[in-house]
Scaffold this motif. Structure first.
Motif, PDB file in Angstrom:
ATOM      1  N   LEU A 118       5.517   9.797  -4.516  1.00 45.33           N
ATOM      2  CA  LEU A 118       5.526   8.927  -3.167  1.00 45.33           C
ATOM      3  C   LEU A 118       7.041   8.794  -3.242  1.00 45.33           C
ATOM      4  O   LEU A 118       7.264   7.827  -4.268  1.00 45.33           O
ATOM      5  N   PRO A 119       7.759   8.909  -2.313  1.00 42.77           N
ATOM      6  CA  PRO A 119       7.430   9.685  -1.026  1.00 42.77           C
ATOM      7  C   PRO A 119       7.435  11.066  -1.549  1.00 42.77           C
ATOM      8  O   PRO A 119       7.981  11.538  -2.598  1.00 42.77           O
ATOM      9  N   ARG A 125       6.584   9.334   7.288  1.00 40.02           N
ATOM     10  CA  ARG A 125       6.818   8.022   6.712  1.00 40.02           C
ATOM     11  C   ARG A 125       8.046   7.338   6.720  1.00 40.02           C
ATOM     12  O   ARG A 125       8.425   6.359   7.214  1.00 40.02           O
ATOM     13  N   GLU A 126       8.799   8.271   6.224  1.00 41.20           N
ATOM     14  CA  GLU A 126      10.315   7.698   5.632  1.00 41.20           C
ATOM     15  C   GLU A 126      11.129   7.706   6.921  1.00 41.20           C
ATOM     16  O   GLU A 126      11.816   6.667   7.266  1.00 41.20           O
ATOM     17  N   ALA A 127      11.140   8.583   7.677  1.00 47.84           N
ATOM     18  CA  ALA A 127      11.929   8.698   8.919  1.00 47.84           C
ATOM     19  C   ALA A 127      11.611   7.715   9.952  1.00 47.84           C
ATOM     20  O   ALA A 127      12.490   7.136  10.529  1.00 47.84           O
ATOM     21  N   HIS A 161      11.651   0.814  -0.887  1.00 48.14           N
ATOM     22  CA  HIS A 161      10.680   1.531  -0.814  1.00 48.14           C
ATOM     23  C   HIS A 161      10.421   2.137   0.462  1.00 48.14           C
ATOM     24  O   HIS A 161       9.819   1.118   1.238  1.00 48.14           O
ATOM     25  N   GLY A 162      11.041   3.241   1.273  1.00 49.55           N
ATOM     26  CA  GLY A 162      11.314   3.017   2.696  1.00 49.55           C
ATOM     27  C   GLY A 162      10.232   3.913   3.289  1.00 49.55           C
ATOM     28  O   GLY A 162      10.648   5.435   3.625  1.00 49.55           O
ATOM     29  N   GLU A 163       8.900   3.431   3.428  1.00 49.03           N
ATOM     30  CA  GLU A 163       7.863   4.306   4.217  1.00 49.03           C
ATOM     31  C   GLU A 163       7.171   3.240   4.933  1.00 49.03           C
ATOM     32  O   GLU A 163       6.711   2.020   4.458  1.00 49.03           O
ATOM     33  N   VAL A 164       6.842   3.635   6.221  1.00 47.99           N
ATOM     34  CA  VAL A 164       5.704   2.794   6.889  1.00 47.99           C
ATOM     35  C   VAL A 164       4.435   3.265   6.087  1.00 47.99           C
ATOM     36  O   VAL A 164       4.167   4.374   5.418  1.00 47.99           O
ATOM     37  N   THR A 165       3.277   2.475   6.192  1.00 46.25           N
ATOM     38  CA  THR A 165       2.056   2.776   5.657  1.00 46.25           C
ATOM     39  C   THR A 165       0.945   2.889   6.555  1.00 46.25           C
ATOM     40  O   THR A 165      -0.074   2.612   6.163  1.00 46.25           O
ATOM     41  N   ARG A 166       1.054   2.743   7.934  1.00 45.52           N
ATOM     42  CA  ARG A 166       0.078   2.887   8.859  1.00 45.52           C
ATOM     43  C   ARG A 166      -0.768   4.053   8.639  1.00 45.52           C
ATOM     44  O   ARG A 166      -0.312   5.392   8.406  1.00 45.52           O
ATOM     45  N   PRO A 167      -2.076   4.065   8.554  1.00 43.43           N
ATOM     46  CA  PRO A 167      -2.865   5.308   8.128  1.00 43.43           C
ATOM     47  C   PRO A 167      -2.823   6.328   9.094  1.00 43.43           C
ATOM     48  O   PRO A 167      -3.078   7.522   8.966  1.00 43.43           O
ATOM     49  N   GLU A 168      -2.289   5.995  10.651  1.00 39.77           N
ATOM     50  CA  GLU A 168      -2.407   7.106  11.468  1.00 39.77           C
ATOM     51  C   GLU A 168      -1.127   7.875  11.345  1.00 39.77           C
ATOM     52  O   GLU A 168      -0.878   8.741  12.191  1.00 39.77           O
ATOM     53  N   THR A 169       0.035   7.287  10.521  1.00 41.17           N
ATOM     54  CA  THR A 169       1.334   7.961  10.406  1.00 41.17           C
ATOM     55  C   THR A 169       1.172   9.125   9.615  1.00 41.17           C
ATOM     56  O   THR A 169       0.754   9.090   8.332  1.00 41.17           O
ATOM     57  N   ASP A 170       1.618  10.351   9.908  1.00 45.23           N
ATOM     58  CA  ASP A 170       1.679  11.599   9.075  1.00 45.23           C
ATOM     59  C   ASP A 170       2.284  11.095   7.748  1.00 45.23           C
ATOM     60  O   ASP A 170       3.483  10.819   7.848  1.00 45.23           O
ATOM     61  N   GLY A 225       0.775  -1.104  -0.047  1.00 41.33           N
ATOM     62  CA  GLY A 225      -0.082   0.135   0.061  1.00 41.33           C
ATOM     63  C   GLY A 225       0.697   1.312   0.104  1.00 41.33           C
ATOM     64  O   GLY A 225       0.281   2.328   0.191  1.00 41.33           O
ATOM     65  N   ALA A 226       2.134   1.190  -0.263  1.00 39.19           N
ATOM     66  CA  ALA A 226       2.991   2.362   0.003  1.00 39.19           C
ATOM     67  C   ALA A 226       2.974   3.365  -1.074  1.00 39.19           C
ATOM     68  O   ALA A 226       2.855   4.526  -0.854  1.00 39.19           O
ATOM     69  N   THR A 227       2.590   2.636  -2.501  1.00 38.80           N
ATOM     70  CA  THR A 227       2.728   3.698  -3.793  1.00 38.80           C
ATOM     71  C   THR A 227       1.867   2.977  -4.600  1.00 38.80           C
ATOM     72  O   THR A 227       1.264   1.879  -4.617  1.00 38.80           O
ATOM     73  N   THR A 228       2.099   3.289  -5.979  1.00 37.07           N
ATOM     74  CA  THR A 228       1.333   2.662  -7.366  1.00 37.07           C
ATOM     75  C   THR A 228       1.721   1.241  -7.286  1.00 37.07           C
ATOM     76  O   THR A 228       2.630   0.878  -7.350  1.00 37.07           O
ATOM     77  N   ASN A 229       0.731   0.584  -7.483  1.00 35.04           N
ATOM     78  CA  ASN A 229       0.583  -1.023  -7.749  1.00 35.04           C
ATOM     79  C   ASN A 229       1.530  -1.698  -6.578  1.00 35.04           C
ATOM     80  O   ASN A 229       2.266  -2.533  -6.916  1.00 35.04           O
ATOM     81  N   SER A 230       1.399  -1.087  -5.289  1.00 35.30           N
ATOM     82  CA  SER A 230       2.012  -1.931  -4.318  1.00 35.30           C
ATOM     83  C   SER A 230       1.243  -2.752  -3.173  1.00 35.30           C
ATOM     84  O   SER A 230       1.631  -3.355  -2.394  1.00 35.30           O
TER      85      SER A 230
END
Length: 352
Positions: free
Chosen positions: A219-220, A149-151, A136-145, A104-109
């Motif tokens: 994205l990011p 996400r990268e940090a 692709h270094g991001e968390v994808t939790r909906p509550e995370t700004d 869910g991080a980006t296109t077709n993920s």
């Protein structure tokens, strides 16, 4: 400096899509780069060596006549990728990396990884067979700004991953934050990173100030000005573990300009020229060749390209749109100018 001659660069992060649009996209990269790491997030994703080989053949067939552009293929990592598939990929000779998308991080993920620990057997095989893990270094939790996400990913996911797999070669793709720059710089020699032209040249004001600009949405996401400055500093520093990766990602105009537009910036028609502009603005044109042409090949253990390209300081207008299958695509800087030009390149006619 009015002209700049470089060893032909490579693009270590590129999306080409597939099908009828492939021919409309690949020639832009082939005019500038010798090789490119090709992203596997098609529909369906490229999860097997057989699929990667078939996709590679389609890319080769879509190249301009006489082109020597070489696609370096990747596999799409899932929770269930078996170690045996990694072994087949390494034996193929044409697969050089495995791509980790957090689901869910980006296109077709959507088929991406839900928990990195589920992939430990595949990750061990990647290290054993000397492939590279591109992340692709991001968390994808909906509550995370979205700007954090990268940090958060660095500390929660990447640091433990590097500690568990001590021989795994990793590329953290499309850095966007000062935190990521510091993490990679302080990390082990087996950790590298790519930086896009948009993150060197723009910040989040370019996306949001004065109105939402859908063709600047990626994205990011674009970050703060202090983050852009940190990226410029490291890219122009000559550090050998930071190198070029455009993340050029084509989407038809109608897919960008709607109520829920796709993430991705199409920079391929002016990619190396944008990097030249960024390095020129920083007074570091003399360091562009290392970043663009040397460091990525060295990190992947591949020979540097033997031919060269020449750029000249000559403003060039960018069309408002370009052909893309049955429709149009809007490149970065559409309707504006780029300060540098590739001497042997000709832009396609502007789309009507």
């Amino acid at each position: 400096m009015e002209t700049l001659t470089l060893t032909r660069p490579d693009d270590w992060h590129l999306h080409l899509r597939d099908g009828v649009v492939l021919k409309d996209v690949v020639h832009w990269s082939a005019a500038r780069f010798g090789r490119a790491i090709i992203m596997p997030n098609l529909v369906p994703p490229v999860t097997t060596t057989e699929m990667a080989g078939a996709y590679r053949e389609r890319i080769l067939a879509a190249r301009p006549e006489g082109s020597a552009f070489e696609p370096l293929m990747t596999l799409y990592l899932t929770d269930n990728t078996p170690a045996e598939e990694i072994e087949r990929a390494a034996a193929s000779g044409f697969i050089h990396a495995v791509k980790l998308y957090p689901a869910g991080a980006t296109t077709n993920s959507d088929s991406g990884v839900t928990d990195i620990r589920r992939c430990d057997n595949a990750l061990a095989a990647i290290a054993e067979h000397d492939l590279t893990l591109c992340i692709h270094g991001e968390v994808t939790r909906p509550e995370t700004d979205i700007f954090d996400r990268e940090a958060i990913f660095l500390e929660e996911r990447l640091a433990p991953l590097l500690a568990r797999h001590t021989h795994l070669r990793v590329v953290l793709e499309h850095l966007t934050t000062a935190a990521a720059v510091d993490f990679v710089r302080q990390g082990p020699e087996r950790l590298g990173a790519t930086i896009t032209p948009q993150h060197l040249l723009m910040n989040r004001n370019d996306l949001l100030a004065g109105g939402v600009r859908p063709h600047h949405y990626c994205l990011p996401i674009l970050k703060r000005e202090r983050d852009r400055e940190a990226l410029i500093d490291i890219a122009t520093s000559g550090h050998p573990r930071f190198f070029l990766g455009t993340d050029s990602a084509p989407h038809a105009r109608h897919a960008k300009e709607n109520a829920c537009g796709c993430a991705g910036i199409f920079s391929a028609p002016l990619a190396i020229e944008l990097y030249a502009e960024a390095f020129d603005q920083a007074g570091a044109l003399g360091r562009l060749e290392g970043f663009a042409s040397h460091f990525g090949a060295d990190f992947y253990g591949l020979p540097r390209n033997g031919d060269r390209i020449t750029l000249q300081r000559q403003p060039r207008p960018i069309p408002k749109a370009l052909p893309y299958g049955d429709g149009h695509i809007v490149p970065l800087r559409a309707g504006e100018e780029i300060a540098w030009s590739l001497t042997d390149d000709t832009l396609a006619p502007e789309a009507s």
